[in-house]
Design a protein around this motif. Structure first.
Motif, short mmCIF file in Angstrom:
data_model
loop_
_atom_site.label_atom_id
_atom_site.label_comp_id
_atom_site.label_asym_id
_atom_site.label_seq_id
_atom_site.Cartn_x
_atom_site.Cartn_y
_atom_site.Cartn_z
N GLY A 50 37.71 37.73 28.93
CA GLY A 50 37.91 38.17 30.30
C GLY A 50 39.27 37.78 30.83
N GLY A 51 39.78 36.62 30.36
CA GLY A 51 41.11 36.19 30.77
C GLY A 51 42.18 37.18 30.35
N VAL A 52 42.02 37.75 29.16
CA VAL A 52 42.96 38.76 28.66
C VAL A 52 42.88 40.01 29.54
CG1 VAL A 52 43.52 40.27 26.73
CG2 VAL A 52 42.82 37.90 26.30
N LEU A 53 41.67 40.47 29.82
CA LEU A 53 41.49 41.68 30.63
C LEU A 53 41.96 41.45 32.07
CD1 LEU A 53 37.96 42.84 29.39
CD2 LEU A 53 40.20 43.75 28.74
N GLY A 54 41.69 40.26 32.60
CA GLY A 54 42.11 39.95 33.96
C GLY A 54 43.61 39.96 34.12
N LYS A 55 44.32 39.46 33.12
CA LYS A 55 45.78 39.46 33.16
C LYS A 55 46.32 40.89 33.10
CE LYS A 55 47.94 36.41 33.29
NZ LYS A 55 48.57 35.72 34.44
N GLN A 56 45.68 41.73 32.30
CA GLN A 56 46.09 43.15 32.23
C GLN A 56 45.80 43.85 33.55
OE1 GLN A 56 43.85 44.38 28.76
NE2 GLN A 56 45.57 43.98 27.38
N LEU A 57 44.68 43.49 34.18
CA LEU A 57 44.34 44.08 35.47
C LEU A 57 45.38 43.69 36.52
CD1 LEU A 57 42.37 45.61 37.31
CD2 LEU A 57 41.10 43.47 37.61
N PHE A 58 45.82 42.44 36.50
CA PHE A 58 46.84 41.98 37.44
C PHE A 58 48.13 42.79 37.26
CE2 PHE A 58 50.55 39.34 38.41
CZ PHE A 58 50.29 39.01 39.73
N THR A 59 48.52 42.99 36.00
CA THR A 59 49.74 43.76 35.71
C THR A 59 49.60 45.20 36.20
OG1 THR A 59 50.17 42.39 33.74
CG2 THR A 59 51.29 44.52 33.88
N LEU A 60 48.40 45.78 36.01
CA LEU A 60 48.15 47.15 36.44
C LEU A 60 48.25 47.28 37.96
CD1 LEU A 60 47.24 50.04 35.76
CD2 LEU A 60 44.86 49.25 35.94
N ILE A 61 47.60 46.37 38.67
CA ILE A 61 47.64 46.39 40.13
C ILE A 61 49.07 46.17 40.63
CG2 ILE A 61 46.85 45.25 42.24
CD1 ILE A 61 44.69 46.84 40.88
N LYS A 62 49.78 45.28 39.96
CA LYS A 62 51.16 44.99 40.34
C LYS A 62 52.03 46.23 40.23
CE LYS A 62 55.03 41.94 39.12
NZ LYS A 62 55.49 40.88 38.17
N GLU A 63 51.81 47.03 39.19
CA GLU A 63 52.61 48.24 38.98
C GLU A 63 52.26 49.34 39.97
OE1 GLU A 63 51.84 49.17 34.92
OE2 GLU A 63 53.29 47.71 34.13
N MET A 64 51.08 49.24 40.58
CA MET A 64 50.63 50.25 41.55
C MET A 64 51.33 50.10 42.89
SD MET A 64 46.52 50.30 40.80
CE MET A 64 46.19 51.22 42.29
N PHE A 65 51.81 48.90 43.19
CA PHE A 65 52.43 48.63 44.48
C PHE A 65 53.91 48.30 44.32
CE2 PHE A 65 47.94 47.45 45.10
CZ PHE A 65 47.63 48.21 46.23
N PRO A 66 54.80 49.06 44.95
CA PRO A 66 56.22 48.74 44.87
C PRO A 66 56.55 47.41 45.56
CG PRO A 66 55.81 50.49 46.49
CD PRO A 66 54.54 50.28 45.74
N ASP A 67 55.75 47.06 46.57
CA ASP A 67 55.94 45.79 47.27
C ASP A 67 55.05 44.74 46.61
OD1 ASP A 67 56.19 43.66 48.95
OD2 ASP A 67 55.44 44.66 50.76
#
Length: 265
Positions: free
Chosen positions: A88-105
């Motif tokens: 889950g730690g691996v998936l959670g880190k990927q999720l953070f990266t995905l959300i980060k890329e969705m927002f320019p700010d």
């Protein structure tokens, strides 16, 4: 980052890690929202520093308990949960990266994290205050443990908090663990999820910019807090741990709502 700011990061990490070691929360659930309040560095950097601090504290606490042979970790259930949490730690880190890329700010990511943390902590507080009236389960199957651990790992890694209150509630409800036993197993789970999260961060070259001095001080604070928290945990009973846990959740909710408003405003 100035010397005074680094020193304050150390103090926050030390105090949070004491509470985290006592309650089994890992400390990150306090470190992350508190450091977000200051806004001295990016959301990504705070998440990374918080994760490293939590890893150091949980590594000491779990390792010391194992060496002293006074660990309350249920190795069958705890290890299955920990393996699931690592995935889950691996998936959670990927999720953070995905959300980060969705927002320019980048601050918007902090707002998402703060909102999720506030909701999770609120439900955790409600459960804790009413847990005497809630009938618990007693699961032990490996597949179920892996699935539960996976969910915990995703949330802790995405939020950058290590484990947080949700770990304890899950251990209370699904496995009927006592307060101190749940705390020990929570730290065991946190250790695995944070190792996996750090490996992914290093492997994908997504380590944010940070001050090595600040990181060293926070890790030192995490270990020092783990030492003191372990000593205190041995001297107090379950009811005292539960009271501290409840107070901390109230504080976390208030800070998270404040961060949500600030980042999304």
């Amino acid at each position: 980052m100035t010397a005074l700011q680094s020193l304050l990061f150390f103090i926050v990490s030390f105090i949070a890690s004491i509470a985290g070691a006592i309650c089994g929360m890992g400390g990150g659930v306090i470190i992350k929202p508190v450091l977000d309040v200051f806004g001295w560095t990016s959301v990504s950097t705070i998440s990374f520093l918080s994760s490293c601090t939590v890893l150091s504290m949980s590594c000491y606490s779990v390792g010391r308990s194992m060496l002293a042979k006074d660990s309350k970790v249920d190795l069958k259930i705890g290890t299955s949960l920990a393996i699931g949490a690592a995935m889950g730690g691996v998936l959670g880190k990927q999720l953070f990266t995905l959300i980060k890329e969705m927002f320019p700010d980048p601050n918007k990511v902090g707002g998402v994290q703060a909102g999720c943390l506030a909701i999770i902590t609120l439900y955790t507080l409600i459960y804790t205050l009413n847990k005497k009236n809630i009938k618990t389960k007693n699961f032990s199957g490996i597949p179920v443990c892996l699935l539960i651990g996976l969910t915990l790992g995703i949330m802790s890694s995405f939020l950058g908090i290590g484990g947080g209150p949700i770990n304890l509630v899950v251990l209370y409800y699904f496995f009927s663990m006592s307060t101190k036993t749940a705390a020990a197993n929570s730290l065991y789970i946190i250790l695995f999820s944070q190792i996996a999260s750090l490996i992914v961060t290093l492997g994908t070259h997504t380590v944010p910019k940070f001050s090595f001095v600040t990181l060293a001080l926070m890790v030192l604070g995490g270990i020092g807090g783990g030492v003191m928290g372990r000593v205190i945990n041995k001297k107090i009973d379950d009811s005292a741990v539960e009271k501290l846990f409840t107070v901390l959740m109230g504080i976390i909710i208030v800070i998270s709502i404040r961060n949500l408003v600030t980042y999304m405003g």
